[in-house]
Design a protein around this motif. Structure first.
Motif, short mmCIF file in Angstrom:
data_model
loop_
_atom_site.label_atom_id
_atom_site.label_comp_id
_atom_site.label_asym_id
_atom_site.label_seq_id
_atom_site.Cartn_x
_atom_site.Cartn_y
_atom_site.Cartn_z
N TYR A 1 0.80 -1.22 0.00
CA TYR A 1 0.00 0.00 0.00
C TYR A 1 0.84 1.27 0.00
CZ TYR A 1 -4.03 -2.93 1.03
OH TYR A 1 -5.02 -3.86 0.96
N ALA A 2 2.16 1.14 -0.06
CA ALA A 2 3.02 2.32 -0.09
C ALA A 2 2.77 3.12 -1.37
CB ALA A 2 4.49 1.91 0.01
N GLY A 3 2.77 4.43 -1.26
CA GLY A 3 2.59 5.28 -2.44
C GLY A 3 1.14 5.45 -2.82
N GLY A 4 0.82 5.16 -4.07
CA GLY A 4 -0.49 5.46 -4.62
C GLY A 4 -1.66 4.70 -4.03
N LYS A 5 -1.41 3.59 -3.33
CA LYS A 5 -2.49 2.81 -2.74
C LYS A 5 -2.71 3.12 -1.27
CE LYS A 5 -2.54 -1.16 -5.85
NZ LYS A 5 -3.93 -0.94 -6.26
N PHE A 6 -1.94 4.06 -0.74
CA PHE A 6 -2.06 4.35 0.69
C PHE A 6 -3.43 4.89 1.09
CE2 PHE A 6 -1.41 7.24 4.35
CZ PHE A 6 -1.12 6.26 5.30
N PRO A 7 -4.06 5.80 0.32
CA PRO A 7 -5.41 6.26 0.69
C PRO A 7 -6.42 5.12 0.76
CG PRO A 7 -4.44 7.78 -0.87
CD PRO A 7 -3.53 6.59 -0.81
N THR A 8 -6.24 4.12 -0.11
CA THR A 8 -7.12 2.96 -0.08
C THR A 8 -6.99 2.22 1.25
OG1 THR A 8 -7.07 2.65 -2.48
CG2 THR A 8 -7.64 0.73 -1.15
N MET A 9 -5.77 2.05 1.70
CA MET A 9 -5.53 1.38 2.98
C MET A 9 -6.19 2.13 4.13
SD MET A 9 -1.90 0.62 4.85
CE MET A 9 -1.83 -0.41 6.32
N CYS A 10 -6.09 3.44 4.10
CA CYS A 10 -6.68 4.26 5.17
C CYS A 10 -8.21 4.16 5.15
CB CYS A 10 -6.24 5.71 5.03
SG CYS A 10 -4.47 5.95 5.31
#
Length: 248
Positions: free
Chosen positions: A49-58
């Motif tokens: 989830y580092a980078g561009g997928k981080f908002p998804t993780m949150c």
């Protein structure tokens, strides 16, 4: 009249500092997730989830337990608390009906849900930008679509919590019931998603956020929107009927 009632509800929440506590807790969770992603390999664990997928993780962290339980607590405070004090069973002053009061409380919960969701989205993007720079926008189209779609089950969830709170006698019973429902639904969503996706609006909290690698296909989007709209109509009918019974 509704505007005045809304001001009263928000003043009550502001006085209790509930929303501020949520901001602090959620900010700590987001920062902790960000540091965990930054310190992990891209091929393992949180590094995915580092980078561009981080908002998804949150978003996944928010809808899993924290966000829903917080909205449940807000519903319990604004509705169950009023019921416990006898407010819904007593004539209201200044010509305010019980139905108007409930509408104001429901709109207040909707507003809190929107504020909390926007807070998670903005803080996750800002935190991600600090750590990964412009790479936080690499998957912007994907997570912005997820955020838009999540508005449907979030709206349905608020209606569900309002209806549930109308049947609970106090705040503690509301919180216990909400936690049990969430845990059971989480279990069914993970293992029986293909079956309950036709009837369970909560499943789309997970499906629309890509939880556990659920693929966001056009079929899931159409089915999810339909299930949430139908469920929302049923819940509104249930709220109106329950309110009428309380008024009588």
């Amino acid at each position: 009249m509704i505007i005045r009632l809304l001001n009263i509800q928000f003043t009550r929440l502001k006085r209790q500092k509930i929303l501020y506590l949520f901001f602090v807790v959620m900010a700590v969770i987001i920062i902790s997730n960000a540091l965990g992603c930054a310190g992990s390999s891209e091929d393992y664990d949180m590094g995915y989830y580092a980078g561009g997928k981080f908002p998804t993780m949150c978003m996944q962290s928010y809808i899993d337990i924290v966000g829903t339980l917080f909205l449940s607590f807000i519903s319990a405070v604004l509705i169950c608390g009023e019921k416990a004090s006898g407010m819904f069973r007593q004539p209201l002053l200044n010509g305010v009906s019980k139905r108007q009061l409930l509408i104001a409380k429901t709109v207040s919960i909707f507003t809190v849900a929107l504020i909390c969701f926007l807070f998670v989205a903005i803080v996750s993007i800002v935190t991600g930008f600090v750590l990964w720079g412009s790479h936080i926008f690499d998957n912007a189209q994907e997570y912005l679509l997820q955020m838009l779609l999540l508005a449907f089950p979030q709206t349905t969830m608020v209606l569900f919590l309002v209806l549930l709170s109308l049947y609970m006698s106090n705040i503690s019973s509301m919180m216990c019931a909400s936690l049990i429902i969430l845990l059971v639904n989480n279990l069914f969503s993970q293992f029986f998603g293909s079956y309950i996706s036709f009837i369970d609006f909560m499943y789309y909290l997970y499906a629309f956020s890509g939880y556990n690698g659920i693929e966001l296909t056009s079929k899931i989007i159409i089915l999810g929107i339909a299930v949430n709209i139908i469920t929302g109509i049923i819940l509104i009918y249930g709220i109106i009927r329950r309110t009428n019974n309380m008024i009588m």
